[in-house]
Design an enzyme around this catalytic site. Structure first.
Site, PDB file in Angstrom:
ATOM      1  N   GLY A  55       0.763  -0.819  -0.398  1.00 50.16           N
ATOM      2  CA  GLY A  55      -0.093  -0.250  -0.067  1.00 50.16           C
ATOM      3  C   GLY A  55       0.541   1.578  -0.007  1.00 50.16           C
ATOM      4  N   ILE A  96       1.142   3.760   2.242  1.00 50.48           N
ATOM      5  CA  ILE A  96       2.276   4.336   3.323  1.00 50.48           C
ATOM      6  C   ILE A  96       3.039   2.903   3.537  1.00 50.48           C
ATOM      7  CG2 ILE A  96       2.524   4.123   5.767  1.00 50.48           C
ATOM      8  CD1 ILE A  96       1.131   7.251   4.432  1.00 50.48           C
ATOM      9  N   GLU A 148      -1.006  -9.751  -4.774  1.00 51.58           N
ATOM     10  CA  GLU A 148       0.144 -10.116  -5.190  1.00 51.58           C
ATOM     11  C   GLU A 148       0.592  -9.317  -5.905  1.00 51.58           C
ATOM     12  OE1 GLU A 148      -0.298 -13.691  -7.370  1.00 51.58           O
ATOM     13  OE2 GLU A 148      -2.032 -13.126  -8.314  1.00 51.58           O
ATOM     14  N   ASP A 182       1.495  -9.081   2.181  1.00 51.34           N
ATOM     15  CA  ASP A 182       0.594  -8.376   1.725  1.00 51.34           C
ATOM     16  C   ASP A 182      -0.516  -9.031   1.174  1.00 51.34           C
ATOM     17  OD1 ASP A 182      -1.474  -6.484   0.185  1.00 51.34           O
ATOM     18  OD2 ASP A 182       0.203  -4.620   1.053  1.00 51.34           O
ATOM     19  N   ALA A 234       0.480  -1.954   8.706  1.00 57.84           N
ATOM     20  CA  ALA A 234      -0.425  -1.080   8.531  1.00 57.84           C
ATOM     21  C   ALA A 234      -0.871  -0.866   7.019  1.00 57.84           C
ATOM     22  CB  ALA A 234       0.499  -0.145   7.180  1.00 57.84           C
ATOM     23  N   ILE A 252      -0.796   1.581  12.390  1.00 58.18           N
ATOM     24  CA  ILE A 252      -1.106   3.109  11.921  1.00 58.18           C
ATOM     25  C   ILE A 252      -2.596   2.607  12.108  1.00 58.18           C
ATOM     26  CG2 ILE A 252      -0.923   4.025   9.791  1.00 58.18           C
ATOM     27  CD1 ILE A 252       2.166   3.111  11.165  1.00 58.18           C
ATOM     28  N   LYS A 310     -10.051   9.337  11.973  1.00 58.83           N
ATOM     29  CA  LYS A 310     -11.184   8.736  12.357  1.00 58.83           C
ATOM     30  C   LYS A 310     -11.512   7.782  13.453  1.00 58.83           C
ATOM     31  CE  LYS A 310     -12.047   9.531   7.425  1.00 58.83           C
ATOM     32  NZ  LYS A 310     -10.969  10.535   6.458  1.00 58.83           N
TER      33      LYS A 310
END
Length: 361
Positions: A43, A45, A68, A65, A115, A157, A161
Site C-alpha cells: 500500500g 504508506i 500479489e 501483503d 499498516a 498505523i 477518523k
C-alpha cells in the site's frame, strides 16, 4: 502521469510542507540492524515505510501483503526484478490468525509496522464485517502473533477518523488502538500512530481528482465547507518511524498535520496547476462522514514528546481487561449476525471502551 502526482515535492509545495524526510539519531539507531516486518507493504504508506527503512541500514525487511500485484511492483522497485522468489516477500492475509502465528514464529521480527487496513469509509459502512475482519481482528491477530514471537516493538498505523468515531472505519480503527494498548505492560513496546489523509495515496482523493480534471469530468465534493487534514506520503512515513522509536506502553501518537485544508480550495489549486477550469458538483455528506475531522475527542488530551511534530494522547488508563475477550466474541458473531446487528455490536464495544476511559479521569 502528471508531475503533480509523480513528484512528492510538488505535493509538499501545495501544502507548504517539506518533502525531504529527516530522521533523528534515536530513530536511526532504533532501526539499524533490526529485522522488520511491514504489513500492508504494497500500500501507499506501507511501501513508503519500506523505502525509508532501506535508507536506515536495517536488518532483513519482510514485506507482507495479500495483494500479489502490489508485492510484485514493490519488489521490482526495490530489487530491479519481480521474481517473487525471496522469503522476505510474504503473500498472506492478516485476517488468518493461524497463518500469522506461524509466520511470526518463523521470521521473529524485532519491529512490526502494521499498516494493513481497509480505509474507504463508504464501503465499510456498507460492508461492516469486512472492516471488522481486517481493521480490528486483523490487528488483534498481528499483535498477538508478534507478542508470542518475541517482537520488541509493534507500531499500529491508525487514522484521525479514530478520534470521536462516527463511521465503521473510525470505530474499527479506534478499537484497534485499544487492542494494541491492551498488550502494554509486557516486554513488547506497543503504540499506535494517528494521522489524516495522505496526498497521492492509492485510491485516495488526489488520483480521483486528477482523473476527473484530466478527462473533463465534474469534480465531486460532498460539501463546499468540508475540510481534511493532509500530509505527504514521505512525511507521514518518516514520522511513523520516529514515533516507533518512542513506542512504550500503548500510547497513541498524533502527527502534526498542520491546519485543516479546504477540499474545494485544494481542487481549485490543483486545477490551476493543470491549467483547467473545474466544474464542481456537491453530493452531500455520506453516512458516517464528518464535515471536519478531529484529532482528539472529549476523553483525550495531548502531551508533547521529544519530537516537535509528534504528540502523544494521554490514554487516561489501560484498555479494559475484558476487551480482547469481547473482540474474540465479536469474531464469532461475524458468521451469524446481520450487518445492522454487527454495527450495534461494534458501537457497543466502542461505547464501553470510552466509558472505561472516562471513568478513570
Amino acid at each position: 502521469m502528471h508531475k503533480f502526482l509523480a513528484d512528492p515535492a510538488t505535493l509538499a509545495r501545495m501544502l507548504g510542507k517539506d518533502s525531504d524526510p529527516t530522521y533523528s539519531a534515536a530513530a536511526r539507531a532504533s532501526v539499524e540492524g533490526r529485522s522488520v516486518l511491514v504489513t500492508g507493504a504494497g500500500g501507499s504508506i506501507g511501501s513508503e515505510i519500506v523505502r525509508q527503512l532501506h535508507r536506515l541500514s536495517p536488518g532483513p525487511v519482510y514485506l507482507l501483503d495479500h495483494d500479489e500485484g502490489a508485492l510484485h511492483s514493490l519488489q521490482v522497485e526495490l530489487n530491479g526484478h519481480g521474481l517473487l522468489d525471496d522469503d522476505r516477500t510474504v503473500l498472506a492475509d492478516i485476517r488468518d490468525g493461524d497463518v500469522m502465528r506461524r509466520l511470526m514464529e518463523r521470521i521473529r521480527p524485532d519491529i512490526v509496522f502494521h499498516a494493513a487496513a481497509h480505509k474507504h469509509l463508504p464501503l465499510l459502512e456498507r460492508y461492516p464485517a469486512e472492516g471488522i475482519k481486517t481493521n480490528l481482528l486483523g490487528t488483534a491477530n498481528m499483535i498477538a502473533a508478534a507478542a508470542h514471537a518475541g517482537t520488541g516493538t509493534f507500531v499500529n498505523i491508525s487514522t484521525d477518523k479514530a478520534a470521536a468515531p462516527t463511521s465503521v472505519l473510525g470505530a474499527t480503527k479506534r478499537l484497534a488502538e485499544r487492542v494494541v494498548a491492551a498488550w502494554s505492560g509486557g516486554p513488547m513496546r506497543v503504540a499506535s500512530v494517528r494521522f489524516g489523509n495522505v496526498l497521492g495515496s492509492r485510491g485516495s482523493f488526489l488520483p480521483t481528482l486528477h482523473w476527473q480534471l484530466s478527462n473533463d469530468l465534474p469534480v465531486t465534493i460532498t460539501d463546499p465547507r468540508i475540510t481534511r487534514f493532509f500530509m505527504t506520503i514521505p512525511e507521514a512515513a518518516s514520522l511513523v518511524i520516529e514515533a516507533g522509536e518512542m513506542a512504550r506502553t500503548g500510547e497513541t501518537y498524533v502527527l502534526d498535520m498542520g491546519d485543516p485544508v479546504s477540499i474545494e480550495d485544494l481542487v481549485r489549486r490543483f486545477a490551476i496547476d493543470l491549467e483547467v477550469t473545474p466544474e464542481i458538483v456537491y453530493t452531500g455528506l455520506r453516512p458516517g462522514e464528518k464535515l471536519h475531522e478531529e484529532l482528539l475527542d472529549g476523553i483525550e488530551n495531548l502531551t508533547g514528546t521529544r519530537h516537535s511534530r509528534v504528540s502523544a494522547v494521554i490514554a487516561n488508563g489501560p484498555a479494559p481487561a475484558t476487551l480482547l475477550d469481547r473482540v474474540d466474541r465479536l469474531a464469532d458473531d461475524l458468521t451469524t449476525l446481520a450487518d445492522e446487528e454487527l454495527r450495534d455490536q461494534l458501537w457497543d464495544l466502542v461505547d464501553s471502551t470510552a466509558a472505561d476511559l472516562a471513568g478513570v479521569r
